[in-house]
Design an enzyme around this catalytic site. Sequence first.
Site, mmCIF file in Angstrom:
data_model
loop_
_atom_site.group_PDB
_atom_site.id
_atom_site.type_symbol
_atom_site.label_atom_id
_atom_site.label_comp_id
_atom_site.label_asym_id
_atom_site.label_seq_id
_atom_site.Cartn_x
_atom_site.Cartn_y
_atom_site.Cartn_z
ATOM 1 N N HIS A 84 0.799 -1.219 0.000
ATOM 2 C CA HIS A 84 0.000 0.000 0.000
ATOM 3 C C HIS A 84 0.831 1.267 0.000
ATOM 4 C CE1 HIS A 84 1.094 -0.743 4.116
ATOM 5 N NE2 HIS A 84 0.620 0.420 4.510
ATOM 6 N N CYS A 85 2.170 1.145 0.028
ATOM 7 C CA CYS A 85 3.006 2.343 0.158
ATOM 8 C C CYS A 85 3.988 2.533 -1.000
ATOM 9 C CB CYS A 85 3.788 2.298 1.479
ATOM 10 S SG CYS A 85 2.777 2.564 2.948
ATOM 11 N N ILE A 86 4.942 1.620 -1.131
ATOM 12 C CA ILE A 86 6.073 1.839 -2.035
ATOM 13 C C ILE A 86 5.663 2.052 -3.487
ATOM 14 C CG2 ILE A 86 8.306 0.949 -2.812
ATOM 15 C CD1 ILE A 86 8.162 1.734 0.129
ATOM 16 N N VAL B 48 3.032 3.323 -4.591
ATOM 17 C CA VAL B 48 2.019 4.370 -4.720
ATOM 18 C C VAL B 48 2.495 5.724 -4.200
ATOM 19 C CG1 VAL B 48 -0.311 5.044 -4.027
ATOM 20 C CG2 VAL B 48 0.176 2.641 -4.559
ATOM 21 N N ASP B 49 3.005 5.755 -2.977
ATOM 22 C CA ASP B 49 3.270 7.025 -2.301
ATOM 23 C C ASP B 49 4.225 7.957 -3.040
ATOM 24 O OD1 ASP B 49 1.622 5.917 -0.462
ATOM 25 O OD2 ASP B 49 3.101 5.756 1.147
#
Length: 422
Positions: A259-261, A263-264
């Site tokens: 959910h992070c790498i 996308v963020d």
Amino acid sequence: MSQTLVVVGQGYVGLPMALRAAEVGLKVHGLDTNSRTVAALNAGVSHIDDVSDADLAAGLANGYEATADPACIENADVVVVCVPTPLAPEGGPDLRPVEVAAQAIGEHLSPDTLVILESTTYPGTTEEIFAPLVTRGRFEVGSDVFIAFSPERIDPGNKTFGVRNTPKVVGGMTPECTHRAREFYGLFIDTVVEARGAKEAEMAKLLENTFRHVNIALVNEMLRFSQELDIDLWDAIDCAETKPFGFMAFRPGPGVGGHCIPVDPSYLSHRVKAKLGYAFRMVELAEEINHAAPDYVASRVWSLLNDHGKAVNGAKVLLLGVTYKPDIADCRESPADPLAGRLLSWGADLSYHDPFVPRWSPRGADAELTSVTDLEAAVASADVVVLLQPHAQYDLDRLAAVGSPLLDTRGVIDQTEAVQRL
């Protein structure tokens, strides 16, 4: 302890924090728009890896309660927003969940409430978008109500660091907002770090994940020419890691997920381009390299089959571990999905095994796939096996000893005639 907390969003971030706050005596309402999730939580059934049913039962006994009614905000001392911010088509974050949460808060907000946004987004969101929807022109930030940003740092499956012992960064819209946010988190988190303001706290989150994204891209790029030059990059990384300063080890793999790498960093790239008019080229290049990693794995599968005199079309390809990281059930942005899509487009006879994912619908599949039941038999009959996630349940030495061609994308199995590293 008399404080009442409302945590908006009861997923991987919101639920663990809500239960930790209840553990120290806060009255906690877990607010979620999904009525089925709310009913399951109140019945003691957890839907995330890091919270067992026993953990949830303890939280319910401590006073935690899930609800779908935003009216609970009216009596809250603190409201924390932990809703998702998926990637929008134009490259920035989809802020609709944040906006909906902020509007609900604004409709029920009472004076002297502390409101904290934890959802990952670009710098400036708290002040420019979130706060106006919360205050609705009725309250002054820093005197009537208090608004801050605190980046979530949940690492699903991490047995060492959780809500309590992972340092928490807070940045308020005013010094008093920062102070109140620090005091709140200090009730149930060991270390709280003050940022200069909300934008600095927002940037800290993106810096953390952009750092990882870029360094993963570096080793994924080095992997390609190292393989061509007959260099064991994993061994080189192990050697470099012995240096006690100036180096942090990152290792290549089949791509980035979660959910992070993946996308963020795009949020920051989008913000720079939209606000300043030029590209954040480091992130764009990292995205290009990491997004291409599953295709590189597919090309290595093709090469491995070719070495054994077989075509991809019709070949039995077995994927081991289709989650985005080991020992969790989370498949969000897993590189297994685009890899499966590529192999299926080439006509591969695809199967998979994952102890955490009994059923899977990868990209390009005509129907939902079911995890194979007899793992050793599936490995023995496969034309090539691809290890994507080394789940702890896998006896890797035993699987390698079967003798089927095996592509190790994680560099965790000793190389033999049958086992090749990515």
